[in-house]
Design a protein around this motif. Structure first.
Motif, mmCIF file in Angstrom:
data_model
loop_
_atom_site.group_PDB
_atom_site.id
_atom_site.type_symbol
_atom_site.label_atom_id
_atom_site.label_comp_id
_atom_site.label_asym_id
_atom_site.label_seq_id
_atom_site.Cartn_x
_atom_site.Cartn_y
_atom_site.Cartn_z
ATOM 1 N N ILE A 69 78.671 -47.242 45.271
ATOM 2 C CA ILE A 69 79.749 -47.241 44.302
ATOM 3 C C ILE A 69 80.171 -45.794 44.137
ATOM 4 O O ILE A 69 79.350 -44.896 44.076
ATOM 5 N N HIS A 104 74.151 -52.225 39.776
ATOM 6 C CA HIS A 104 74.912 -52.464 41.015
ATOM 7 C C HIS A 104 74.057 -52.093 42.229
ATOM 8 O O HIS A 104 73.878 -52.898 43.145
ATOM 9 N N GLU A 117 80.062 -55.607 48.605
ATOM 10 C CA GLU A 117 80.307 -54.678 47.500
ATOM 11 C C GLU A 117 80.885 -55.368 46.260
ATOM 12 O O GLU A 117 80.424 -55.142 45.147
ATOM 13 N N TYR A 176 86.062 -53.743 46.041
ATOM 14 C CA TYR A 176 85.156 -53.800 44.858
ATOM 15 C C TYR A 176 85.741 -54.725 43.783
ATOM 16 O O TYR A 176 85.171 -55.781 43.517
HETATM 17 ZN ZN LIG Z 1 77.770 -50.800 46.289
#
Ligand SMILES: [Zn+2]
Length: 606
Positions: free
Chosen positions: A2, A295, A329, A390
């Motif tokens: 991320i 995450h 993701e 995302y």
């Molecule tokens: Zn990730």
């Protein structure tokens, strides 16, 4: 991965590389050992000393390569560009060598026997996939340093030893071997997926989900007792929720490596038994960190083990595109948020805000198929769709979860899809999942409902997602206000002296005003700037303004300057998702089911 700060990677200009990669195959080599020198002399030069030794059975050429990228960080970084003093020897005698392409060296042994290849590695990059040093510390990732024999596959064991100061620590997820600071890996994939911290840093551990969970934080003082307790408290809440989805914790232990500084490439990078996070010193107590850790933690299953077939096995010499990053993701983003709610760390309002944020992000981006956005991660497109996999992938994960629950009266969910795919591909066969396997499991979880139309329109197509109708199935509704507010086009960091510009977008308002990186921002119009929150006040104060310029006061060295900032308004959707009063019992059950998960109705692992 991320990414929290948009970074202008100059490296991308290199992505236009000619396809001149060598297809030559190395002579077989065995007894592969690496020695990394990270003592105070080496890190004082911001270098790591690297030495690889092996046995070769003939005088045939040995061809060695360094990776061009690091899994999870889907961009070409060409780690070989940081190598200097490349030097192969045998019994102390120099061997002839030449470069075959950007990242590949051909070495000519004189005979069968032992060969040693050594080089220096420049470790000064602020990027959580690349080696970095300080006077008492080194971070590196195996992709940066560990050469592999070209064309010989990756299923060979290796031994790693770290030479450092006697009082310095070494932390890695790699298996320890006999002797101090010696480690082994079963194969090259593991070897390059176990980052190292060496030096003076804080280390602490606790038991969660029947595993040792460690914090390795640099600088050492960043891990105060309060932060340690709070971080372990967060992990204790969300890790069991992840384990409940998949039915097991697949690592022996897990390390959360974190580096904080006034300049970072903010965000995290996942590994099979660790995550590497970079955090601004000013944000060490920000509560978004729980979501970042969550995450990255979910990635320990989703992408490090359950992975699109396009990414199995990893190749290291070139880009490895897939149209399925939205699952790896985006769905990870969705579960990262869910785990914090299911674990009781955040309340349902925070989860609804997360969904609202994903809706707003998608609404603010050009219509782009999420499969195309996945594919494009390697070229970081400039049309506004960069990283769209995302939020759009997360939102599609949410929509699928609700549609599945609606089709089965909340008896099954996306949890079943994730667990069944994990078992049927990774656990049972050690392979990746195909697109048809994904959609088959989604359909199976939804009682046989077809998703062909959904995939065609919303995943491979560019139609607006059916957000309103699906929210209704979960007793939720969306409300959005469009706001026009001023933007500066800068990245900033805050320290004890104030808030400074770290980067300027070349076409942004701040650049047009003549601001420079390093300027400390004092005020903009009527708003005094002290930290990142000041920009919220600035944006809301001047939302929809008819003014064309504002005074921008900056401190540059010893001078205080008043610049004229042109006002550039951009559109943002202020979105909310909230429960509908008097929703049907079925819709309320689905809404509740999302927030608690489905482990109680899932079969145990075979
Ligand atoms: Zn990730």
């Amino acid at each position: 991965m991320i990414r929290l700060i948009v970074f202008l990677l100059l490296i991308l200009t290199l992505a236009n590389h000619a396809r001149a990669q060598s297809t030559r195959i190395s002579a077989p080599i065995s007894d592969i050992r690496y020695e990394i020198t990270a003592d105070s002399a080496a890190v004082g030069r911001r270098q790591l000393g690297v030495s690889m030794s092996f046995h070769v059975g003939s005088a045939a050429p040995v061809i060695l390569s360094l990776p061009a990228w690091s899994p999870g960080h889907y961009t070409l970084l060409w780690f070989a560009r940081r190598v200097s003093d490349f030097s192969p020897t045998s019994n102390g005698t120099a061997l002839a060598w030449r470069k075959l392409d950007f990242q590949t060296w051909e070495i000519q042994p004189r005979s069968a026997g032992n060969v040693r290849v050594s080089f220096q590695y420049l470790a000064d990059a602020v990027d959580r996939a690349v080696a970095w040093t300080a006077p008492n510390f080194a971070f590196f990732n195996g992709t940066n340093l560990f050469l592999y024999p070209a064309g010989r596959g990756f299923n060979w064991p290796a031994h790693v030893s770290v030479r450092t100061e006697p009082s310095w620590k070494v932390a890695t997820g790699m298996d320890p071997a006999a002797g101090a600071n010696n480690f082994t890996a079963r194969n090259y994939h593991d070897l390059t997926d176990m980052p190292f911290y060496v030096g003076r840093f804080a280390l602490d551990s606790t038991r969660i989900a029947d595993r040792w969970i460690r914090l390795a934080w640099y600088p050492a003082a960043s891990l105060t007792p309060a932060r340690r307790d709070r971080t372990f408290g967060w992990l204790r809440k969300f890790i069991p929720s992840d384990v409940a989805v998949f039915g097991e914790a697949p690592f022996r232990n897990y390390t959360l490596f974190q580096r904080s500084d006034t300049v970072v490439n903010g965000g995290g990078l996942e590994h099979q038994a660790s995550q590497v996070d970079e955090v601004l010193t000013s944000q060490l107590d920000a509560d978004y960190l729980a979501g970042l850790y969550s995450h990255e933690f979910f990635h320990a299953w989703n992408v490090k083990r359950l992975r699109p077939a396009d990414l199995v096995p990893y190749r290291y010499d070139d880009a490895q595109p897939t149209t399925w990053l939205w699952v790896s993701e985006g769905v990870t983003d969705y579960y990262g948020a869910l785990a914090t709610v299911r674990g009781g760390l955040n309340d349902s309002t925070r989860f609804f805000d997360f969904i609202a944020g994903e809706i707003a992000s998608v609404a603010g981006s050009p219509p782009t198929a999420v499969s195309d956005a996945s594919l494009n991660s390697w070229i970081n497109p400039t049309d506004g769709s960069s990283g769209l996999y995302y939020p759009k992938g997360g939102l599609i994960g949410f929509l699928l979860d609700v549609i599945i629950r609606d089709a089965t009266d909340n008896r099954t969910s996306l949890d079943h899809v994730m667990r069944r795919l994990y078992v049927s591909t990774y656990k049972q066969h050690g392979r990746g999942f195909t697109g048809s396997e994904w959609w088959n499991e989604v359909s199976r979880a939804a009682n046989g409902k077809s998703f062909a139309d959904f995939a065609r329109r919303y995943v491979d197509g560019r139609e607006p997602l059916p957000v309103d109708s699906v929210l209704q199935l979960a007793g939720l509704r969306f409300h959005g206000d469009t706001i026009r507010e001023p933007r500066l086009g800068i990245s900033t960091s805050t320290d004890s002296t104030g808030l400074r510009i770290t980067q300027l977008g070349s076409t942004g308002a701040a650049a047009a005003a003549g601001a420079r990186a390093g300027d400390q921002i004092v005020s903009i119009g009527d708003v005094t700037i002290t930290n990142d929150d000041s920009f919220d006040a600035f944006r809301s104060h001047y939302a929809g303004t008819r003014l064309t310029t504002l005074p921008l006061v900056v401190r540059r060295g010893t001078e205080t300057l008043t610049l004229q900032l042109p006002i550039r308004l951009s559109t943002r959707v202020n979105a909310t998702v909230e429960p509908v009063p008097n929703a049907s019992a079925k819709a309320v059950a689905i809404r509740h089911g999302l927030l608690i998960g489905s482990p109680q109705v899932m079969a145990p692992l075979p």
